[in-house]
Design a protein around this motif. Structure first.
Motif, PDB file in Angstrom:
ATOM      1  N   GLY A  47       0.821  -1.200   0.000  1.00 57.33           N
ATOM      2  CA  GLY A  47       0.000   0.000   0.000  1.00 57.33           C
ATOM      3  C   GLY A  47       0.854   1.249   0.000  1.00 57.33           C
ATOM      4  N   GLU A  48       0.232   2.381   0.317  1.00 61.97           N
ATOM      5  CA  GLU A  48       0.971   3.632   0.355  1.00 61.97           C
ATOM      6  C   GLU A  48       1.716   3.834   1.673  1.00 61.97           C
ATOM      7  N   LYS A  49       1.201   3.220   2.750  1.00 64.49           N
ATOM      8  CA  LYS A  49       1.787   3.427   4.068  1.00 64.49           C
ATOM      9  C   LYS A  49       2.293   2.144   4.721  1.00 64.49           C
ATOM     10  N   LYS A  50       1.858   1.004   4.237  1.00 65.79           N
ATOM     11  CA  LYS A  50       2.175  -0.251   4.890  1.00 65.79           C
ATOM     12  C   LYS A  50       2.109  -1.370   3.870  1.00 65.79           C
TER      13      LYS A  50
ATOM     14  N   ASP B 186      -5.762  -1.556   7.032  1.00 67.02           N
ATOM     15  CA  ASP B 186      -5.575  -0.363   6.204  1.00 67.02           C
ATOM     16  C   ASP B 186      -4.103  -0.243   5.833  1.00 67.02           C
TER      17      ASP B 186
ATOM     18  N   GLY C   9      -3.087   1.959   3.496  1.00 71.67           N
ATOM     19  CA  GLY C   9      -2.902   3.262   2.866  1.00 71.67           C
ATOM     20  C   GLY C   9      -3.283   3.172   1.405  1.00 71.67           C
ATOM     21  N   GLY C  10      -4.512   3.571   1.089  1.00 71.99           N
ATOM     22  CA  GLY C  10      -4.996   3.469  -0.283  1.00 71.99           C
ATOM     23  C   GLY C  10      -5.505   2.092  -0.639  1.00 71.99           C
TER      24      GLY C  10
ATOM     25  N   THR D 295      -7.346  -1.503   1.255  1.00 73.23           N
ATOM     26  CA  THR D 295      -7.912  -2.105   2.459  1.00 73.23           C
ATOM     27  C   THR D 295      -8.119  -3.593   2.236  1.00 73.23           C
TER      28      THR D 295
END
Length: 251
Positions: A29-32, A121, A123-124, A126
Motif C-alpha cells: 500500500g501507500e503506508k504499509k 488499512d 494506505g490506499g 484495504t
C-alpha cells in the motif's frame, strides 16, 4: 539458499513462490505492506520482501500449517485466527523445525489474533478478513477490496485437503462456503497458497459443486481414487471435469 521466486502480478501484488511447494504474497500500500503467508522458512522471506519495499510490514497467516507459517521466524510477530493457534503451535514444535531454527539462532515470533470482519488499512488499499472454516477451523480469506482480489490460502483451491483431523466435514464446509459466496460479487480473482497466478472467482462455484457432490454421496470408482499424503487414509474426489479434486477421509 535461493528458493523464492518473485513475480509482480499487478501494481500492488507480488507472488513469492517457494520452490513450487507453497506460495506467499506481498501487498504494498501507500503506508504499509502486508505479507500473506511466509511459506517453509528455508529462505529469508523478510529479506525477499525488503528487496521490494521498505514500508512497515504486517504478517498474516491464512492458517496454521507449517508450509504457511515457518517463514515467520524472520519477522517479529504475525497474525492468525484464534481457532488455528493450537494447530500452529503443534506445527511449530515439529522436532526437525525446532532443531533447525535453534542452530540458526532463530525462533517463532508470537501470534496475535485476527478475526472475521477485521480490516487492515495499508494506505490506499484495504484488506478485509473473512473466516472460512474447512481445510482448518481457523482458515481465513483476505479480500483486497480495491483490486477485487481474494487471497484464500488453502481454504479455496483446486487441490483441497479435507481429510485432516482439524478439517471440517463436507457438510459443515458446504454451510460455511455458502456463507461467503457473496464474495463473488466483491472479487474477480482468487490467489491461493499453491498457485501464484490469478484464477477466476468462479472457482468458488466449481468448488461448491464438488463439495455438494460429496455431501450427496455422488462418488464412485470413476471419479474417486485412493490418496496418499497428509498422514491420513483418504480418497480424492475429482470434479470440474477432472481438473480439480477434494481429498476426504476414507471410511
Amino acid at each position: 539458499m535461493e528458493r523464492i521466486k518473485v513475480q509482480q502480478l499487478n501494481a500492488h501484488i507480488f507472488s513469492m513462490d517457494d520452490a513450487g511447494e507453497a506460495v506467499g504474497y506481498l501487498v504494498v500500500g501507500e503506508k504499509k505492506a502486508l505479507v500473506i503467508d511466509t511459506m517453509n522458512g528455508y529462505e529469508d522471506v523478510k529479506a525477499v520482501v525488503r528487496s521490494i519495499t521498505d514500508l512497515p510490514l504486517m504478517v498474516v497467516n491464512t492458517h496454521g500449517h507449517c508450509d504457511h507459517i515457518f517463514g515467520n521466524i524472520y519477522f517479529e510477530e504475525a497474525y492468525l485466527h484464534p481457532l488455528d493457534m493450537e494447530l500452529a503451535q503443534q506445527h511449530s514444535c515439529f522436532d526437525d523445525f525446532v532443531s533447525a531454527i535453534k542452530k540458526r539462532g532463530l525462533r517463532m515470533p508470537p501470534f496475535h489474533p485476527i478475526e472475521h470482519g477485521d480490516v487492515i488499512d495499508l494506505g490506499g488499499l484495504t484488506v478485509e478478513v473473512i473466516h472460512l472454516p474447512g481445510h482448518t477451523q481457523g482458515s481465513i480469506l483476505l479480500l483486497l477490496r480495491e483490486d477485487r482480489v481474494l487471497f484464500t490460502g488453502d481454504a479455496i483451491n483446486t487441490h483441497l485437503w479435507m481429510q485432516l483431523e482439524t478439517s471440517s466435514s463436507p457438510q459443515d464446509f458446504l454451510q460455511a462456503l455458502d456463507k461467503v459466496m457473496y464474495l463473488k460479487d466483491q472479487a474477480d480473482y482468487i490467489l491461493h497458497g499453491h498457485y501464484g497466478q490469478f484464477l477466476p472467482v468462479s472457482l468458488m462455484d466449481r468448488l461448491r459443486e464438488g463439495v455438494l457432490e460429496l455431501c450427496r454421496g455422488e462418488t464412485g470408482e470413476d471419479q474417486d481414487y485412493p490418496y496418499f499424503g497428509g498422514g491420513a487414509i483418504a480418497k480424492q474426489h475429482l470434479y470440474d471435469g477432472g481438473k480439480a479434486l477434494i481429498v476426504y477421509p476414507k471410511k
